[in-house]
Design a protein around this motif. Structure first.
Motif, PDB file in Angstrom:
ATOM      1  N   MET A   1      67.226  36.112  37.331  1.00  0.00           N
ATOM      2  CA  MET A   1      66.510  34.856  37.200  1.00  0.00           C
ATOM      3  C   MET A   1      65.158  34.991  37.883  1.00  0.00           C
ATOM      4  SD  MET A   1      66.055  31.297  38.709  1.00  0.00           S
ATOM      5  CE  MET A   1      66.425  31.838  40.296  1.00  0.00           C
ATOM      6  N   ILE A   2      64.141  34.437  37.251  1.00  0.00           N
ATOM      7  CA  ILE A   2      62.775  34.424  37.772  1.00  0.00           C
ATOM      8  C   ILE A   2      62.409  32.982  38.108  1.00  0.00           C
ATOM      9  CG2 ILE A   2      60.338  34.826  37.189  1.00  0.00           C
ATOM     10  CD1 ILE A   2      62.020  37.392  37.567  1.00  0.00           C
ATOM     11  N   LEU A   3      61.785  32.804  39.271  1.00  0.00           N
ATOM     12  CA  LEU A   3      61.311  31.485  39.674  1.00  0.00           C
ATOM     13  C   LEU A   3      59.798  31.458  39.559  1.00  0.00           C
ATOM     14  CD1 LEU A   3      61.896  28.675  40.892  1.00  0.00           C
ATOM     15  CD2 LEU A   3      61.612  29.732  43.146  1.00  0.00           C
ATOM     16  N   GLU A   4      59.306  30.614  38.683  1.00  0.00           N
ATOM     17  CA  GLU A   4      57.863  30.378  38.562  1.00  0.00           C
ATOM     18  C   GLU A   4      57.511  29.270  39.548  1.00  0.00           C
ATOM     19  OE1 GLU A   4      54.842  28.059  35.530  1.00  0.00           O
ATOM     20  OE2 GLU A   4      56.831  28.603  34.833  1.00  0.00           O
ATOM     21  N   VAL A   5      56.477  29.486  40.346  1.00  0.00           N
ATOM     22  CA  VAL A   5      56.011  28.498  41.311  1.00  0.00           C
ATOM     23  C   VAL A   5      54.560  28.174  40.971  1.00  0.00           C
ATOM     24  CG1 VAL A   5      55.568  28.015  43.742  1.00  0.00           C
ATOM     25  CG2 VAL A   5      57.552  29.392  43.091  1.00  0.00           C
ATOM     26  N   ALA A   6      54.293  26.924  40.635  1.00  0.00           N
ATOM     27  CA  ALA A   6      52.941  26.496  40.296  1.00  0.00           C
ATOM     28  C   ALA A   6      52.519  25.384  41.243  1.00  0.00           C
ATOM     29  CB  ALA A   6      52.874  26.007  38.852  1.00  0.00           C
ATOM     30  N   ILE A   7      51.372  25.553  41.869  1.00  0.00           N
ATOM     31  CA  ILE A   7      50.807  24.521  42.735  1.00  0.00           C
ATOM     32  C   ILE A   7      49.792  23.752  41.907  1.00  0.00           C
ATOM     33  CG2 ILE A   7      49.511  24.037  44.837  1.00  0.00           C
ATOM     34  CD1 ILE A   7      50.683  26.713  45.908  1.00  0.00           C
ATOM     35  N   LEU A   8      50.030  22.465  41.765  1.00  0.00           N
ATOM     36  CA  LEU A   8      49.219  21.609  40.892  1.00  0.00           C
ATOM     37  C   LEU A   8      48.464  20.590  41.734  1.00  0.00           C
ATOM     38  CD1 LEU A   8      52.101  20.804  38.353  1.00  0.00           C
ATOM     39  CD2 LEU A   8      50.520  22.742  38.282  1.00  0.00           C
ATOM     40  N   ASP A   9      47.157  20.696  41.765  1.00  0.00           N
ATOM     41  CA  ASP A   9      46.321  19.690  42.416  1.00  0.00           C
ATOM     42  C   ASP A   9      45.799  18.764  41.323  1.00  0.00           C
ATOM     43  OD1 ASP A   9      46.555  20.494  45.097  1.00  0.00           O
ATOM     44  OD2 ASP A   9      45.093  22.086  44.792  1.00  0.00           O
ATOM     45  N   VAL A  10      46.291  17.539  41.348  1.00  0.00           N
ATOM     46  CA  VAL A  10      45.966  16.549  40.328  1.00  0.00           C
ATOM     47  C   VAL A  10      44.807  15.683  40.830  1.00  0.00           C
ATOM     48  CG1 VAL A  10      46.897  14.527  39.103  1.00  0.00           C
ATOM     49  CG2 VAL A  10      48.318  16.566  39.435  1.00  0.00           C
ATOM     50  N   LYS A  11      43.928  15.299  39.920  1.00  0.00           N
ATOM     51  CA  LYS A  11      42.840  14.393  40.300  1.00  0.00           C
ATOM     52  C   LYS A  11      43.456  13.150  40.932  1.00  0.00           C
ATOM     53  CE  LYS A  11      40.088  16.231  36.565  1.00  0.00           C
ATOM     54  NZ  LYS A  11      39.677  16.066  35.170  1.00  0.00           N
ATOM     55  N   PRO A  12      42.979  12.780  42.138  1.00  0.00           N
ATOM     56  CA  PRO A  12      43.645  11.717  42.923  1.00  0.00           C
ATOM     57  C   PRO A  12      43.873  10.403  42.185  1.00  0.00           C
ATOM     58  CG  PRO A  12      42.021  12.832  44.272  1.00  0.00           C
ATOM     59  CD  PRO A  12      41.856  13.368  42.865  1.00  0.00           C
ATOM     60  N   ASP A  13      42.984  10.004  41.325  1.00  0.00           N
ATOM     61  CA  ASP A  13      43.135   8.728  40.631  1.00  0.00           C
ATOM     62  C   ASP A  13      44.026   8.810  39.395  1.00  0.00           C
ATOM     63  OD1 ASP A  13      41.115  10.355  39.578  1.00  0.00           O
ATOM     64  OD2 ASP A  13      40.075   8.656  38.670  1.00  0.00           O
ATOM     65  N   LEU A  14      44.591   9.998  39.122  1.00  0.00           N
ATOM     66  CA  LEU A  14      45.397  10.183  37.915  1.00  0.00           C
ATOM     67  C   LEU A  14      46.857  10.533  38.195  1.00  0.00           C
ATOM     68  CD1 LEU A  14      42.876  12.199  35.698  1.00  0.00           C
ATOM     69  CD2 LEU A  14      43.357   9.741  35.657  1.00  0.00           C
ATOM     70  N   THR A  15      47.302  10.403  39.436  1.00  0.00           N
ATOM     71  CA  THR A  15      48.655  10.856  39.771  1.00  0.00           C
ATOM     72  C   THR A  15      49.749  10.084  39.021  1.00  0.00           C
ATOM     73  OG1 THR A  15      48.687   9.461  41.752  1.00  0.00           O
ATOM     74  CG2 THR A  15      48.012  11.765  42.036  1.00  0.00           C
ATOM     75  N   GLU A  16      49.614   8.787  38.886  1.00  0.00           N
ATOM     76  CA  GLU A  16      50.633   8.009  38.178  1.00  0.00           C
ATOM     77  C   GLU A  16      50.698   8.415  36.709  1.00  0.00           C
ATOM     78  OE1 GLU A  16      50.649   3.773  38.798  1.00  0.00           O
ATOM     79  OE2 GLU A  16      50.230   4.013  40.934  1.00  0.00           O
ATOM     80  N   ASP A  17      49.547   8.552  36.084  1.00  0.00           N
ATOM     81  CA  ASP A  17      49.506   8.976  34.683  1.00  0.00           C
ATOM     82  C   ASP A  17      50.067  10.385  34.530  1.00  0.00           C
ATOM     83  OD1 ASP A  17      48.394   6.580  33.882  1.00  0.00           O
ATOM     84  OD2 ASP A  17      46.341   7.352  33.862  1.00  0.00           O
ATOM     85  N   PHE A  18      49.750  11.271  35.478  1.00  0.00           N
ATOM     86  CA  PHE A  18      50.273  12.632  35.439  1.00  0.00           C
ATOM     87  C   PHE A  18      51.800  12.624  35.474  1.00  0.00           C
ATOM     88  CE2 PHE A  18      51.997  16.149  38.003  1.00  0.00           C
ATOM     89  CZ  PHE A  18      51.786  17.188  37.104  1.00  0.00           C
TER      90      PHE A  18
END
Length: 98
Positions: free
Chosen positions: A1-18
């Protein structure tokens, strides 16, 4: 099994929509051959930072099977405009199991 780890920095005003859009996008990644499961976590200290953990049967299921698929283009169009910078993505393999 491979674990993909992605760090996602979302535009602060779009977190709910994201978060809402990610729920819909989850169906896309879950349909890919070799996909096992995924989790999305929000950082407590940096409210617009997320970590995405995706479990794949093998590395190529992500790097070729998903990334080179038409489904990835749909995933990208749904999610990539939310990111403040392109995510850092790394892959890990288990070396010690319980």
């Amino acid at each position: 099994m491979i674990l993909e780890v992605a760090i996602l920095d979302v535009k602060p005003d779009l977190t709910e929509d994201f978060e809402s859009t990610f729920k819909a996008a989850s169906k896309i990644i879950a349909s890919i051959s070799g996909y096992i499961s995924h989790d999305l976590h929000r950082c407590l200290e940096t409210k617009n930072r997320y970590i995405l953990l995706v479990r794949w049967q093998k590395l190529e299921d992500h790097t070729i099977g998903f990334r080179q698929s038409p489904e990835y283009q749909e995933w990208r169009s749904l999610l990539h405009h939310f990111y403040d910078s392109f995510p850092t993505v790394e892959h890990y393999e288990s070396i010690i199991l319980p």
